[in-house]
Design a protein around this motif. Structure first.
Motif, PDB file in Angstrom:
ATOM      1  N   VAL A 175    -154.016 -13.382   1.886  1.00 35.51           N
ATOM      2  CA  VAL A 175    -153.122 -12.228   1.989  1.00 35.51           C
ATOM      3  C   VAL A 175    -151.676 -12.698   2.115  1.00 35.51           C
ATOM      4  O   VAL A 175    -150.769 -12.129   1.500  1.00 35.51           O
ATOM      5  N   MET A 176    -151.456 -13.774   2.877  1.00 33.99           N
ATOM      6  CA  MET A 176    -150.083 -14.276   3.030  1.00 33.99           C
ATOM      7  C   MET A 176    -149.571 -14.896   1.736  1.00 33.99           C
ATOM      8  O   MET A 176    -148.385 -14.782   1.411  1.00 33.99           O
ATOM      9  N   ASN A 177    -150.451 -15.537   0.981  1.00 35.24           N
ATOM     10  CA  ASN A 177    -150.059 -16.062  -0.333  1.00 35.24           C
ATOM     11  C   ASN A 177    -149.645 -14.908  -1.255  1.00 35.24           C
ATOM     12  O   ASN A 177    -148.619 -14.977  -1.947  1.00 35.24           O
ATOM     13  N   LEU A 178    -150.448 -13.841  -1.228  1.00 35.26           N
ATOM     14  CA  LEU A 178    -150.126 -12.651  -2.017  1.00 35.26           C
ATOM     15  C   LEU A 178    -148.766 -12.087  -1.614  1.00 35.26           C
ATOM     16  O   LEU A 178    -147.915 -11.792  -2.471  1.00 35.26           O
ATOM     17  N   GLN A 179    -148.539 -11.944  -0.327  1.00 32.68           N
ATOM     18  CA  GLN A 179    -147.267 -11.384   0.167  1.00 32.68           C
ATOM     19  C   GLN A 179    -146.090 -12.263  -0.231  1.00 32.68           C
ATOM     20  O   GLN A 179    -145.042 -11.783  -0.655  1.00 32.68           O
ATOM     21  N   ARG A 180    -146.276 -13.589  -0.081  1.00 25.21           N
ATOM     22  CA  ARG A 180    -145.197 -14.525  -0.377  1.00 25.21           C
ATOM     23  C   ARG A 180    -144.758 -14.377  -1.835  1.00 25.21           C
ATOM     24  O   ARG A 180    -143.568 -14.393  -2.152  1.00 25.21           O
ATOM     25  N   GLY A 216    -139.627 -11.308   5.476  1.00 24.90           N
ATOM     26  CA  GLY A 216    -140.539 -10.849   4.424  1.00 24.90           C
ATOM     27  C   GLY A 216    -141.910 -10.543   4.982  1.00 24.90           C
ATOM     28  O   GLY A 216    -142.509  -9.499   4.676  1.00 24.90           O
ATOM     29  N   LEU A 217    -142.405 -11.431   5.833  1.00 24.17           N
ATOM     30  CA  LEU A 217    -143.726 -11.208   6.429  1.00 24.17           C
ATOM     31  C   LEU A 217    -143.668 -10.064   7.455  1.00 24.17           C
ATOM     32  O   LEU A 217    -144.602  -9.253   7.540  1.00 24.17           O
ATOM     33  N   THR A 218    -142.558  -9.992   8.193  1.00 17.84           N
ATOM     34  CA  THR A 218    -142.373  -8.855   9.111  1.00 17.84           C
ATOM     35  C   THR A 218    -142.428  -7.540   8.339  1.00 17.84           C
ATOM     36  O   THR A 218    -143.095  -6.577   8.747  1.00 17.84           O
ATOM     37  N   PHE A 219    -141.727  -7.508   7.210  1.00 18.30           N
ATOM     38  CA  PHE A 219    -141.698  -6.309   6.369  1.00 18.30           C
ATOM     39  C   PHE A 219    -143.110  -5.934   5.913  1.00 18.30           C
ATOM     40  O   PHE A 219    -143.511  -4.772   5.979  1.00 18.30           O
ATOM     41  N   GLN A 220    -143.880  -6.947   5.473  1.00 14.40           N
ATOM     42  CA  GLN A 220    -145.214  -6.671   4.951  1.00 14.40           C
ATOM     43  C   GLN A 220    -146.137  -6.142   6.047  1.00 14.40           C
ATOM     44  O   GLN A 220    -146.885  -5.181   5.844  1.00 14.40           O
ATOM     45  N   ILE A 221    -146.078  -6.776   7.219  1.00 12.98           N
ATOM     46  CA  ILE A 221    -146.951  -6.327   8.315  1.00 12.98           C
ATOM     47  C   ILE A 221    -146.602  -4.891   8.713  1.00 12.98           C
ATOM     48  O   ILE A 221    -147.485  -4.047   8.884  1.00 12.98           O
ATOM     49  N   THR A 222    -145.296  -4.603   8.818  1.00 16.75           N
ATOM     50  CA  THR A 222    -144.929  -3.243   9.215  1.00 16.75           C
ATOM     51  C   THR A 222    -145.286  -2.242   8.111  1.00 16.75           C
ATOM     52  O   THR A 222    -145.633  -1.101   8.387  1.00 16.75           O
ATOM     53  N   ASP A 257    -152.875  -4.360  17.050  1.00 22.20           N
ATOM     54  CA  ASP A 257    -152.071  -4.935  18.135  1.00 22.20           C
ATOM     55  C   ASP A 257    -151.652  -6.374  17.834  1.00 22.20           C
ATOM     56  O   ASP A 257    -150.494  -6.745  18.024  1.00 22.20           O
ATOM     57  N   ALA A 258    -152.604  -7.173  17.381  1.00 21.35           N
ATOM     58  CA  ALA A 258    -152.281  -8.573  17.077  1.00 21.35           C
ATOM     59  C   ALA A 258    -151.282  -8.657  15.918  1.00 21.35           C
ATOM     60  O   ALA A 258    -150.357  -9.483  15.942  1.00 21.35           O
ATOM     61  N   ALA A 259    -151.457  -7.797  14.911  1.00 18.70           N
ATOM     62  CA  ALA A 259    -150.540  -7.804  13.766  1.00 18.70           C
ATOM     63  C   ALA A 259    -149.133  -7.428  14.227  1.00 18.70           C
ATOM     64  O   ALA A 259    -148.138  -8.065  13.843  1.00 18.70           O
ATOM     65  N   ARG A 260    -149.059  -6.413  15.085  1.00 17.75           N
ATOM     66  CA  ARG A 260    -147.753  -6.009  15.587  1.00 17.75           C
ATOM     67  C   ARG A 260    -147.118  -7.121  16.425  1.00 17.75           C
ATOM     68  O   ARG A 260    -145.924  -7.392  16.323  1.00 17.75           O
TER      69      ARG A 260
END
Lengths: 296, 296
Positions: A175-180, A216-222, A257-260
Motif C-alpha cells: 500500500v505504501m509503494n502504491l501511495q508513493r 504525502g503519507l500523512t495526506f494518504q492516511i487522512t 487509531d493506529a493509522a491516525r
C-alpha cells in the motif's frame, strides 16, 4: 489553525487560478468543447494544495514569484488531468468530484479523455514557455522531473497498481509503494520544484523530499480515514468506496487509531524537517496539522 | 521507388527503434503491466514516418545524430499515445491496428488509457533528458513546440472535432481544418524539429513548414483513398469506416479522381519546396511519391 497558514493557502489558490485563467486556452474554434471541458475540470474549487507547496518551497529560496506561479500552474493542470482520467468509467468510475459531476458525466467520455490529454500536454507547455536563455536549463530540469513523477514509474504506475489491487492481497508495504507512486511522487515534485527553481543544491532538495514523503503519507492516511469516517456531503465525493471494493488501505490494515497515530507522528516529523529554515517555513510547517484536521 | 528512399526509411526505423528500446521503461514492479502495454503499442511495426521526417530534416542542418534520434523517439512515443487513445471504445472503437489487436483489446481499457498517458508523458521526458547547459534552450523550445502541436489547439483539438464530426455537415474547409489540427500539426513539428535543433533560423523553418503542410494533406488524402479503395488485409485496419459513418472526407467531397489529382499536385509542390537544399533533401523529396503509391 494558524491564520497565516490559511492566508497562505488562499493566496496560493488565487495566484494559481489567475495564472491558469491566463495560460489555459480560451474556448474557440470547432473544437471549443475540449477547451470548455479543460476549464470545467480545472476551475472546480480545489484546495490547490500542490500550488501551495510549490509557492511556499520557492519562497524559501528567493525564487521570482512569476517563475514559481508558472510551475504551480503546470502542476495543477497536470494534477487535474490525473483526476479526470482516474474518474473515467474504465478506471474508478466516479460520478462526483468536489461535489459536482465528474468531467465525463458533465460532458462525455471521449471529451474527458481528450481534456485530460490536453491538460497533461499543456502542463509541459506551461513549463517550457517564455523561458529566457538563462532559465532554459532550470526549465528543462523541471520538465524532466515532472515527467518522471507523473509517468509510468510515478503517478501512472501507481494508478496501474490501484487498478490491479482488488485482485491481490496487499500488505502495508504494498500500500505504501502504491501511495508513493500514485500521489507521493507528485508531492515530491511540488516541494522540490522551489529548490530547483532557486538552484539551491542537493542538500536542500533532499530535505524537501523528506518533508514531501512525510506529508504525502500523512495526506494518504487522512484520505483513507475520510473514506471511512467522512460524509459524502463534506468530501464532495463518494465515501466508503475502498471498503466496498475490499481494497486494502493503511486504515484497514492498521485500524483507525493506529493509522491516525502514525499520521500524527509523520506530521510532527515533517514540520521538524523544515526547522532549519526558521520562520520562512512556518506555512509549510503548519500544513501537516491542516491535513490531519481536514474534513474534505 | 528510389532505393535510397527505401534505405533512408528503414534506417530511420532502425535508429528510432533502438532508441525507444533504450529509453522506454523496462517492465518491472507491481505496475509492470503498464510498461508492457507501452511497449506493445510502440513496437508494432509502424512505418516510422515521423522519425524519418525528423532525421531527414535534421540532416539538412548538420544536427548531431544523437540529438535528432532523441527528438525522433519522443515524437514516435507521442504519436503512439495518440493511436492508443484514438482507438479506445469511447473514441473510434477500433479492434485492429497494424493488423494486431489494439492496446485496449490486447490488455484492457484502463491499461490502454494509462499506457497512452505514460507515452505522452515520456515523450517530454525524452526531450528534456540529458540536456547539457548549451542544449537547454533548444530542448525547451522543442518541448514547447511539441506541446503546442499535440495539445488542445493541435492534435487533441483535431480529435475533438473528429468526435463531433458525424453530427455536422462538413465542407472541404472544415475537413482541411480538422486534418491540419489532427495530423498536420505533428507533421509540421517533425519537419521543423531538424531546423530547430540545427538553429537554422526562421527562413528554413518556414520552408520546412510549407513542405510539411503539403505532405500532411497528401498523407490525409491518400489515407482517405485507402479507406475507400484499400483492403483490410493490406492496411491492417478496418476499411470503409468513414463511409459507413457518413463522415465527410476530401475524397467523398471531391471524388476519387479529383482527390488523387490534388494529392499529386501537392506532392509535386512539396518536392519542389526543398529544391534549395539540393541532393541532401533527396529522401524528403521522394517521400510524397511514396505516400501516393502506398497500399497501407
Amino acid at each position: 489553525m494558524a491564520p497565516d497558514f490559511r492566508a497562505a493557502l488562499v493566496a496560493a489558490a488565487d495566484a494559481v487560478d489567475t495564472a491558469l485563467e491566463r495560460v489555459l486556452p480560451k474556448p474557440g474554434g470547432a473544437h471549443a468543447r475540449v477547451h470548455e471541458a479543460m476549464r470545467y475540470a480545472v476551475f472546480a474549487g480545489g484546495k490547490r494544495l500542490r500550488p501551495f507547496l510549490v509557492l511556499q518551497s520557492a519562497s524559501l529560496f528567493a525564487v521570482e514569484p512569476e517563475q514559481a506561479v508558472r510551475a504551480a500552474a503546470a502542476i495543477e493542470a497536470l494534477h487535474t488531468y490525473s483526476l479526470v482520467h482516474d474518474d473515467l468509467p474504465c478506471m474508478d468510475d466516479d460520478d462526483l468530484r468536489r461535489g459536482r459531476p465528474t468531467t465525463h458525466r458533465a460532458f462525455d467520455e471521449a471529451t474527458a479523455v481528450l481534456a485530460g490529454d490536453a491538460l497533461l500536454t499543456v502542463a509541459f507547455e506551461i513549463l517550457a514557455d517564455d523561458a529566457t536563455h538563462d532559465q532554459a536549463a532550470v526549465r528543462c530540469r523541471l520538465v524532466r522531473e515532472l515527467a518522471t513523477a507523473a509517468g509510468s514509474n510515478g503517478m501512472v504506475g501507481g494508478q496501474m497498481i490501484d487498478m490491479l489491487a482488488p485482485d491481490k492481497t496487499f500488505g502495508a508495504d504494498d500500500v505504501m509503494n502504491l501511495q508513493r507512486l500514485k500521489t507521493g511522487a507528485l508531492f515530491e515534485f511540488c516541494c522540490v520544484a522551489g529548490a530547483i527553481l532557486g538552484q539551491a543544491g542537493a542538500e536542500h532538495e533532499a530535505r524537501l523530499r523528506d518533508y514531501a514523503r512525510d506529508i504525502g503519507l500523512t495526506f494518504q492516511i487522512t484520505d483513507d480515514l475520510l473514506d471511512v469516517l467522512g460524509s459524502a456531503e463534506k468530501t464532495g465525493k463518494a465515501v466508503g468506496k475502498d471498503q466496498d471494493q475490499g481494497k486494502a488501505t493503511l486504515v484497514s490494515l492498521w485500524g483507525v487509531d493506529a493509522a491516525r497515530g502514525k499520521a500524527e507522528t509523520l506530521a510532527r516529523r515533517a514540520a521538524q524537517t523544515l526547522a532549519p529554515y526558521g520562520p520562512a517555513a512556518a506555512a509549510l510547517q503548519a500544513l501537516p496539522a491542516f491535513l490531519l484536521d481536514r474534513d474534505s
